[in-house]
Design a protein around this motif. Structure first.
Motif, short mmCIF file in Angstrom:
data_model
loop_
_atom_site.label_atom_id
_atom_site.label_comp_id
_atom_site.label_asym_id
_atom_site.label_seq_id
_atom_site.Cartn_x
_atom_site.Cartn_y
_atom_site.Cartn_z
N GLN A 101 0.84 -1.20 0.00
CA GLN A 101 0.00 0.00 0.00
C GLN A 101 0.88 1.25 0.00
N TRP A 102 0.46 2.26 -0.78
CA TRP A 102 1.20 3.51 -0.83
C TRP A 102 1.13 4.21 0.53
N GLN A 103 2.28 4.67 1.00
CA GLN A 103 2.34 5.33 2.30
C GLN A 103 2.94 6.74 2.24
N HIS A 104 3.77 6.98 1.25
CA HIS A 104 4.44 8.28 1.18
C HIS A 104 4.93 8.49 -0.24
N ILE A 105 4.93 9.75 -0.69
CA ILE A 105 5.47 10.06 -2.01
C ILE A 105 6.09 11.45 -1.97
N ARG A 106 7.21 11.58 -2.67
CA ARG A 106 7.91 12.86 -2.70
C ARG A 106 8.63 12.99 -4.03
N SER A 107 8.53 14.16 -4.65
CA SER A 107 9.17 14.43 -5.92
C SER A 107 9.93 15.75 -5.80
N ARG A 108 11.18 15.76 -6.26
CA ARG A 108 11.97 16.98 -6.15
C ARG A 108 13.06 17.00 -7.21
N SER A 109 13.62 18.18 -7.44
CA SER A 109 14.71 18.32 -8.39
C SER A 109 15.93 17.57 -7.88
N LEU A 110 16.72 17.06 -8.81
CA LEU A 110 17.91 16.29 -8.48
C LEU A 110 19.14 17.07 -8.90
N ALA A 111 19.91 17.49 -7.93
CA ALA A 111 21.14 18.23 -8.21
C ALA A 111 22.32 17.38 -7.73
N GLY A 112 23.22 17.06 -8.64
CA GLY A 112 24.35 16.23 -8.27
C GLY A 112 24.09 14.77 -8.58
N GLY A 113 25.09 13.94 -8.31
CA GLY A 113 24.99 12.53 -8.63
C GLY A 113 24.10 11.77 -7.65
N LEU A 114 23.59 10.63 -8.11
CA LEU A 114 22.73 9.80 -7.27
C LEU A 114 23.48 9.25 -6.06
N ASP A 115 24.77 8.98 -6.22
CA ASP A 115 25.56 8.46 -5.09
C ASP A 115 25.41 9.35 -3.87
N ALA A 116 25.49 10.65 -4.09
CA ALA A 116 25.43 11.60 -2.98
C ALA A 116 24.00 11.94 -2.61
N GLN A 117 23.14 12.11 -3.60
CA GLN A 117 21.81 12.66 -3.36
C GLN A 117 20.79 11.64 -2.87
N LEU A 118 20.83 10.42 -3.39
CA LEU A 118 19.79 9.45 -3.04
C LEU A 118 19.76 9.13 -1.55
N PRO A 119 20.90 8.86 -0.87
CA PRO A 119 20.82 8.60 0.58
C PRO A 119 20.27 9.79 1.36
N ILE A 120 20.62 11.01 0.94
CA ILE A 120 20.13 12.20 1.64
C ILE A 120 18.62 12.32 1.48
N LEU A 121 18.14 12.15 0.27
CA LEU A 121 16.71 12.28 0.01
C LEU A 121 15.92 11.16 0.68
N LEU A 122 16.50 9.97 0.74
CA LEU A 122 15.84 8.88 1.45
C LEU A 122 15.71 9.20 2.93
N GLU A 123 16.77 9.74 3.51
CA GLU A 123 16.72 10.09 4.93
C GLU A 123 15.67 11.17 5.19
N GLN A 124 15.62 12.17 4.32
CA GLN A 124 14.64 13.24 4.48
C GLN A 124 13.21 12.71 4.33
N ALA A 125 12.99 11.86 3.33
CA ALA A 125 11.65 11.32 3.12
C ALA A 125 11.26 10.38 4.25
N HIS A 126 12.21 9.58 4.71
CA HIS A 126 11.92 8.63 5.78
C HIS A 126 11.52 9.35 7.07
N ALA A 127 12.09 10.54 7.30
CA ALA A 127 11.78 11.27 8.53
C ALA A 127 10.30 11.61 8.64
N MET A 128 9.58 11.53 7.53
CA MET A 128 8.16 11.83 7.52
C MET A 128 7.30 10.57 7.68
N THR A 129 7.95 9.43 7.94
CA THR A 129 7.23 8.18 8.16
C THR A 129 7.51 7.67 9.57
#
Length: 276
Positions: A193-221
């Motif tokens: 079941q869908w629980q959370h969704i977030r869409s945002r601009s991506l600046a920089g490589g996924l190596d650096a950005q994906l863990p940060i964005l995951l942490e930010q999104a997870h903080a809302m769950t």
């Protein structure tokens, strides 16, 4: 001449890029033509207008006419949300009113110019909702007719990509990450079941950005800060998480097609994601 319904045209629109692929053949279609048109959106204009104008020019050419067509929209052209389940709703009209109200609380009167769609969720489960500018949808329909295109569907990239991989995520608690060239969309599923969704601009490589964005999104769950992440990122090199990362990354490989190679043609993945 009637449209050649053995031919398929796949189209993707983003705020700065239009992509087209023409497929020809029956059970195993091959790529007959492909094109990428860069079309930066002027500041202050609707983010889809430049791409729609580029599409109008492309559809004046015979190679993009007389076929069935499917359109996929970048997450940058779609607003997403989740609406809680309600047992008090008894008709599609009541469901739409609830969806529209939920968007209005965030975006105000702009929602009067949007078309709403939502998923059908089970009892007690929230519905995934999306909104697209009416002007964009009206423009696509208007362009299809003179080009002799039969417009089969217009769908968000998130939905088109997720439907390709949904069997791998079935019943899990996991993040589905969809990376475009310059945008990242994260969606959390908990027991399917869908629980959370977030869409945002991506600046920089996924190596650096994906863990940060995951942490930010997870903080809302309210779920543990760890788990599986399924990444669909055909335009990016496969990222590597640190060895001590709490996330287990699963990169979803875009399948090859006759005339398209994953390592070279990742920019066409959005257009092709509606083909499943």
């Amino acid at each position: 001449m009637l449209p050649s319904f053995l031919d398929q045209i796949r189209i993707s629109l983003a705020s700065e890029r239009l992509t087209l692929v023409r497929l020809r053949g029956g059970l195993r279609p091959r790529v007959a033509a492909k094109q990428i048109i860069e079309c930066p959106a002027p500041a202050g204009d609707a983010p889809w207008r430049a791409a729609l104008e580029a599409l109008a020019c492309a559809l004046s050419q015979a190679e993009w006419q007389r076929a069935e067509a499917r359109v996929v929209l970048s997450s940058g052209l779609v607003r997403y949300g989740l609406v809680p389940w309600s047992g008090a709703l008894h008709s599609p009209q009541e469901q739409e009113a609830l969806v529209r109200h939920s968007f209005a609380k965030v975006y105000g009167d702009r929602v009067t110019q949007w078309t709403m769609r939502w998923s059908t969720a089970g009892k007690g489960a929230p519905s995934m909702t999306c909104a697209v500018d009416k002007g964009l949808l009206d423009g696509l329909r208007a362009l299809a007719k003179p080009a002799r295109l039969r417009l089969q569907s217009v769908q968000p990239y998130l939905m088109a990509a997720f439907n390709q991989w949904r069997r791998q995520l079935k019943g899990q608690t996991a993040w589905f990450a969809l990376a475009e060239r310059d945008r990242l969309c994260l969606a959390l599923l908990h027991h399917g079941q869908w629980q959370h969704i977030r869409s945002r601009s991506l600046a920089g490589g996924l190596d650096a950005q994906l863990p940060i964005l995951l942490e930010q999104a997870h903080a809302m769950t309210e779920l543990p800060a760890s788990g599986n992440v399924y990444l669909h990122a055909p335009e990016h090199p496969a990222p590597r998480f640190p060895a001590d990362s709490p996330w287990s990354l699963h990169t979803l490989a875009w399948p090859a097609r006759r005339g398209l190679l994953p390592m070279q043609d990742g920019a066409y993945a959005m257009a092709m994601s509606g083909d499943h």
